[in-house]
Every structure is written in structure tokens, then in C-alpha cells.
Design an enzyme around this catalytic site. Structure first.
Site, short mmCIF file in Angstrom:
data_model
loop_
_atom_site.label_atom_id
_atom_site.label_comp_id
_atom_site.label_asym_id
_atom_site.label_seq_id
_atom_site.Cartn_x
_atom_site.Cartn_y
_atom_site.Cartn_z
N HIS A 166 40.29 59.88 45.42
CA HIS A 166 41.51 60.30 45.41
C HIS A 166 42.68 59.25 46.61
CE1 HIS A 166 40.34 63.72 43.36
NE2 HIS A 166 41.10 63.57 42.64
N GLU A 209 36.10 67.50 31.31
CA GLU A 209 35.53 66.77 32.51
C GLU A 209 34.10 67.04 32.82
OE1 GLU A 209 38.56 66.54 35.76
OE2 GLU A 209 38.93 68.63 35.51
N ASP A 230 35.96 62.64 36.47
CA ASP A 230 35.13 63.55 36.56
C ASP A 230 34.02 63.56 35.44
OD1 ASP A 230 35.17 64.79 39.16
OD2 ASP A 230 37.20 65.51 38.48
N CYS A 239 43.83 61.93 30.56
CA CYS A 239 44.53 61.52 31.98
C CYS A 239 43.68 60.82 33.05
CB CYS A 239 45.31 62.81 32.35
SG CYS A 239 44.13 64.16 32.59
C1 PEP Z 1 39.82 63.18 35.97
O1 PEP Z 1 38.78 63.82 36.57
O2 PEP Z 1 39.65 62.26 35.57
C2 PEP Z 1 41.06 63.65 36.54
C3 PEP Z 1 42.18 63.17 36.02
O3 PEP Z 1 41.34 64.56 37.40
P1 PEP Z 1 41.15 64.24 39.19
O4 PEP Z 1 41.00 62.68 39.21
O5 PEP Z 1 42.39 64.94 39.62
O6 PEP Z 1 39.92 64.94 39.33
MG MG Z 2 38.99 65.70 37.70
#
Ligand code: PEP
Ligand code: MG
Length: 597
Positions: free
Chosen positions: A198, A440, A464, A511
């Protein structure tokens, strides 16, 4: 006075967020137990060294008491962990053993502490009992607190930095990253973290250059060192020579020029040469980022990660607070879709007032929707805030980490309850929002044909999905080389999802970070994914590639790509088929940034 020559040092890491910056380093921490050095001491210094250690323990103890005193009643679970740390401070295995090592081996206290901790950590970690494993984490935390006092090191409050600097840290927690002040922080360098951690995702949204995974960063870089962070190449240069500075300055200018040119072109819609229209959207964490989605020509928000409003605070945000934050975004784009993802905490984004339980494998634990379903009041508060904000625009709800049907059913029930309570209060809200689930977890891919009948849309979270499908911790530097969205099993999972969605006329979006990788655009168009959401800065390039693709050819290409058996073969085929196009759009960009042509 400095204890090392001022020669240029080049450090290689993971390219976390593109762009270049030049500035002074600001160390958030020095490196904890992992990076201390060993010094031999003469006999007559041993007593004072032991005292230095005792004093650090005493200071850590006072600090813990102070924190405990400030901990509000509702954070009792968190307080319990801190109380256990107080006991550990004087634990024989930690305290007694460190004193012994100073005495017997005639070494500095920092080194003795590190040795003790390493031994304890290995001992505890090899135990099967999750409770004992948890103690390993506590021991490291306690010893880092002592170490901070031994080295006179204190963690800096990032939100309070008021000079233009480049942050250098072992790691930045999501809570810290969300406090970054754009006007002061030019870039950052961390010892830990991978491309889809993140920290890296936020850096890209904020358009701050970042290089991650430079293990020796906090050792080699000193406060106020001049450093160059090249987040495109994943390189950090410490004490650059005149010549290197000049080259980096040129690269910076070219990079900015290219960014501006791309932004100008980004207004044009993403329609393939045979007329298929794709929506290219932006991912955001903070309401402020919506502006850059518009600047880069985004068609809406494909992922609004709401958890950042829950971090760096002492209790859950109120419904009104959340409503205001969501409405801030909706008001800026009332005619465009705004996809609000419900709370995705725990995993790597724990909040102190969360469940307070230690989890041996947080990514497999009480995360995201699992957490929300166990805390229906917390969840309903957020759902109410989303439905109220939806009255002002085109909002969709997106649920993270769905792994079984029961979770979808339970979520729908809570959405109905939230709507009923708002109706009873005559509130202004939209009761009828599209409901989507994140894809995911591999179990959800397997069941995608069934789930497609239950929801209004899918959004694939590759970050994920790769982690869970390939058993690779997305934030772990040591396995970052194995983590790739070009791996054949990943491509095949996406194929399963898109076929299941097409058979049921359920729109499928993406996404995860893969959506913003230009190398993957032809394949994603071929899969039939019609909405891609990404870091705002990637929008213009991806749109431009789409404008040069033919969807029929992309479909044939998808079939060929799915037959490859390694990531190398996949990349090779992409480059041999679309190399010229990518070279023109992407590589030209790199050339403009000053990389080797
Ligand atoms: C993902 O897991 O691809 C996603 C978009 O969610 P995050 O990165 O917030 O876990
Ligand atoms: Mg995710």
C-alpha cells in the site's frame, strides 16, 4: 564530522512509484534491531554499557506507561498488548540475557540486544503454537522500543514535517503514508515493501517518486544527505556527483514534459480502432486525489479505498464524517461512476481499535468483509454514509475479499437494513445502488458463474488475487521476484472470470495494479474487460494504447497468450506482437525520461 567518504553510492531497489526527485534525506527511523553493528568494549567500559542498557529499558518502560495512560477506554484490547510489553521488558530471556552477553562477550548493548532478539525470534517462530509465535512479534516490538532509546532514535511524526525532504524509513505504515503532506514530502525510500504494497500504491496516487525494498537504505543514507530518487528505474543515488546531478535534473525536466503532454492527450476517449469503448478510471485513497483523476482524463472512480479514513485515529469515524468524505468525491464528478469500496482493514492495514487480536496470518484472517460482517454496526454505519452520498451522484458499492456466497447474502441483508433505517428517518439517500464484489480470492474465481447471478458487477483485484493464488505475500521483498501478473495461472484465472461474467451478462471490471500496466492492456481488452481502474498517472498511457488496438485482434491474441507456460514467454509474446505500439507509446516516454534508448 562524518565517518565515511562522501562518495557517490548507487542503491538498487524496487520501482515503487515513477518520477525523479532530488533533495535532502530525512530519516524517519534508523533501522531498529535489524541493522545494528558490533563493537568490542574494554573491561572498564562494561559497567557503564550495562547501565546504558538499563536506562534504555527504564525509558522504554516510562514511555509505555505514558502511552497506556493516554489510551482511551474503548481501546482496551490494544492496551492489553502494551501491558504485556511492559512485562516483557524485564523478561529474563530478554533483559537478563542481554546483560549477560554484554558481560561475557564484551560487546556494545545494541549488539547484545540484537543477538538476544534474533535468538528469541527464531526460537518462538519455529514453534507451532500461534500464541507463542505471537510472542515473537511482541519481543521484536519491545526490543525495537528499547533500541530506539539506546540509539537515541525516535520515530518522527510524518504529519509534522515542515521542510521539503525525501523520507527514508525502514517501512512506512499505511497510517503514516496517509499523513504525507504533499507540499513537503518529495519522495521516499524504504527498506521494506513491494510494488503492490500500500505504501507504493499511495505513492503512485500522490505522484511521489518512491523506491522500495532497499534493505540497507537506513544504514547507508544519513540525515541531510543529498539523494536522487529515481522511482521509474528503482534507483537511489546517495551523494551524487555534479555530473550525476546534472543528468538527473535533465531527466526530471523531460519526465515532467512528458507527463504534461500525456495529460493533454488524455481527454480523448478510449475507443479501439473498431469502435469498442472502454472506461478508464482512477483508483483513489483520499478524496483529494479525485482532482488528479480528472486531470489525467479518468472516466470516473473505479476504486475508492475507504479504509484510509479509519487509519491514524483512535476510534471509528462517524457516519457524518464518512458521508462528507464520500460526498466530496461525488460532488466533483456527479455524472461519473464513483465506486466506493467498503472497509478493507486488517490484512496489512490494521487499526488499533479494530479487533485487537493477534493474528498469525492477517492476510488470511479477519480482514475486509469478514471483519465487517462480524461488526454489523460498524458496517451499517458505512453503508448508510455511502447510500446518503449516492443521492448526489452515480455511486456503486464494492465489497472486498468476498470468498463465498454466504458473505454476499449477508451483505445484501445489511444493505437492506441500512436502507430501511434511512427510510424510517426520511433521510435523503439512494436505496438502489449497483452492488459489486471484488474478485481477489481464488474460491470466488471458481464460483464466478454462480456469483455473477447474485451481483451487479465484478471488479478484479489482481493485487490480492495473485497473492492468494500464488501464495506470495504481496508486501514481502524476499518473494517480490515471484510476484507477477504475467504468470500464466494468473491469466487463466482472469479468463475464467471474464467468461463466467460474459455468460451471465455481468459487467467485469479490473481495479488491481495490472489494470494500469500498459503491457497488459491488449490482453485485458481481448478478455472483454470494459472498465479498467488504475493509478491516475497511468490513465493517459493506457487510454492511448486502447485507441490503437483492434478488439478482434486482441481476442485472438488473448487465446494465444493463454497457451504460454511462463511469464517470460507471456512477456515475449506481448513484445513480439505489440512491441512497436508499446515502444512508441511507453518506451518513447522512457526515452523522454532520459533512460537509455
Ligand atoms: C487488489 O487487491 O487488487 C485491490 C485493488 O485491492 P487492494 O490493493 O486495496 O487490496
Ligand atoms: Mg485487495
Amino acid at each position: 564530522m562524518t565517518d565515511r567518504p562522501d562518495e557517490e553510492i548507487v542503491l538498487h531497489g524496487i520501482a515503487g512509484s515513477p518520477g525523479i526527485c532530488i533533495g535532502k534525506a530525512y530519516l524517519v527511523d534508523k533501522g531498529g534491531v535489524d541493522v545494528v553493528r558490533k563493537y568490542r568494549l574494554s573491561e572498564n567500559r562494561l559497567e557503564s554499557e550495562k547501565n546504558r542498557f538499563r536506562q534504555a529499558v527504564q525509558q522504554a518502560k516510562e514511555e509505555l506507561h505514558r502511552i497506556l495512560g493516554d489510551t482511551p477506554e474503548e481501546l482496551r484490547d490494544h492496551a492489553r498488548i502494551l501491558e504485556s510489553h511492559l512485562v516483557l521488558l524485564k523478561d529474563k530471556m530478554l533483559y537478563g540475557r542481554t546483560i549477560e552477553i554484554i558481560e561475557n562477550e564484551k560487546v556494545n548493548a545494541d549488539w547484545a540486544l540484537k543477538k538476544t532478539v534474533d535468538r528469541l525470534r527464531t526460537m518462538f517462530e519455529s514453534m507451532a503454537d500461534p500464541y507463542l509465535k505471537a510472542r515473537a512479534v511482541d519481543i521484536v516490538h519491545v526490543s525495537e522500543r528499547i533500541m530506539d532509546h539506546l540509539t537515541g532514535d525516535e520515530r518522527v511524526d510524518i504529519g509534522k514535517i515542515e521542510k521539503r525532504v525525501i523520507l527514508v524509513a525502514r517501512d512506512l505504515t499505511p497510517a503514516e503514508t496517509s499523513q504525507i503532506q504533499l507540499e513537503w514530502i518529495m519522495g521516499f525510500v524504504t527498506a521494506r515493501g513491494g510494488r503492490t504494497s500500500h505504501t507504493s500504491i499511495i505513492a503512485r496516487s500522490l505522484q511521489i517518486p518512491a523506491v522500495l525494498g532497499i534493505e540497507e537504505a537506513t544504514r547507508v543514507i544519513h540525515n541531510d544527505d543529498i539523494i536522487i530518487v529515481d522511482g521509474t528505474a528503482g534507483v537511489v543515488i546517495v551523494n551524487p556527483s555534479e555530473q550525476t546531478l546534472l543528468e538527473a535534473g535533465n531527466k526530471m525536466v523531460l519526465y515532467e514534459a512528458r507527463r504534461a503532454r500525456m495529460a493533454r492527450e488524455s481527454r480523448v476517449e478510449a475507443r479501439t480502432v473498431d469502435g469498442v469503448r472502454l472506461e478508464v478510471m482512477g483508483n483513489i485513497e483520499l478524496p483529494e486525489e479525485v482532482v488528479s483523476v480528472i486531470d489525467y482524463g479518468g472516466d470516473g472512480i473505479g476504486l475508492y479505498r475507504t479504509e484510509f479514513q479509519y487509519l491514524a485515529r483512535k476510534s471509528f469515524p462517524s457516519e457524518d464524517e464518512m458521508y462528507e468524505k464520500y460526498k466530496d468525491v461525488v460532488d466533483v464528478m456527479p455524472d461519473k461512476p464513483v465506486t466506493i469500496r467498503t472497509l478493507d482493514i486488517n490484512g496489512d492495514k490494521a487499526v488499533v481499535y479494530g479487533n485487537g487480536e493477534y493474528e498469525a496470518n492477517p492476510a488470511l484472517g479477519l480482514r475486509a468483509i469478514r471483519y465487517c460482517l462480524q461488526k454489523p454496526e460498524v458496517f451499517k454505519t458505512q453503508l448508510r454514509a455511502i447510500m446518503r452520498a449516492a443521492a448526489h451522484g452515480k455511486v456503486r458499492i464494492l465489497i472486498p475479499m468476498i470468498s463465498c456466497l454466504e458473505e454476499i447474502v449477508a451483505t445484501r441483508r445489511l444493505i437492506e437494513e441500512a436502507a430501511e433505517s434511512l427510510a424510517r428517518e426520511n433521510a435523503n439517500f439512494d436505496p438502489d445502488l449497483p452492488l459489486g464484489i471484488m474478485i481477489e480470492v481464488p474460491s470466488t474465481v471458481i464460483m464466478a458463474d454462480n456469483f455473477a447471478k447474485e451481483v451487479d458487477f465484478f471488479s478484479i483485484g489482481t493485487n490480492d488475487l495473485i497473492q492468494y493464488a500464488m501464495a506470495i505475500d504481496r508486501g514481502n521483498r524476499l518473494v517480490a521476484h515471484l510476484y507477477s501478473h504475467l504468470k500464466p495461472p494468473v491469466l487463466r484465472l482472469l479468463d475464467i472470470v471474464s467468461r463466467a461474467a460474459a455468460e451471465n451478462d455481468t459487467p467485469v471490471y479490473m481495479c488491481g495494479e495490472m489494470a494500469g500496466d500498459p503491457l497488459c492492456t491488449p490482453f485485458l481488452v481481448g478478455l472483454g474487460i470494459r472498465e479498467l481502474s488504475m493509478n491516475p498517472a497511468s490513465i493517459p498511457i493506457v487510454k492511448k494504447i486502447i485507441r490503437n488496438l483492434d478488439s478482434g485482434q486482441a481476442r485472438a491474441f488473448r487465446d494465444k497468450l493463454l497457451r504460454q507456460d511462463s511469464a517470460e514467454a507471456v512477456e515475449g509474446l506481448i513484445r513480439s506482437t505489440y512491441g512497436d505500439l508499446l515502444a512508441e507509446i511507453v518506451e518513447n516516454g522512457k526515452e523522454a525520461e532520459g533512460a537509455d534508448a
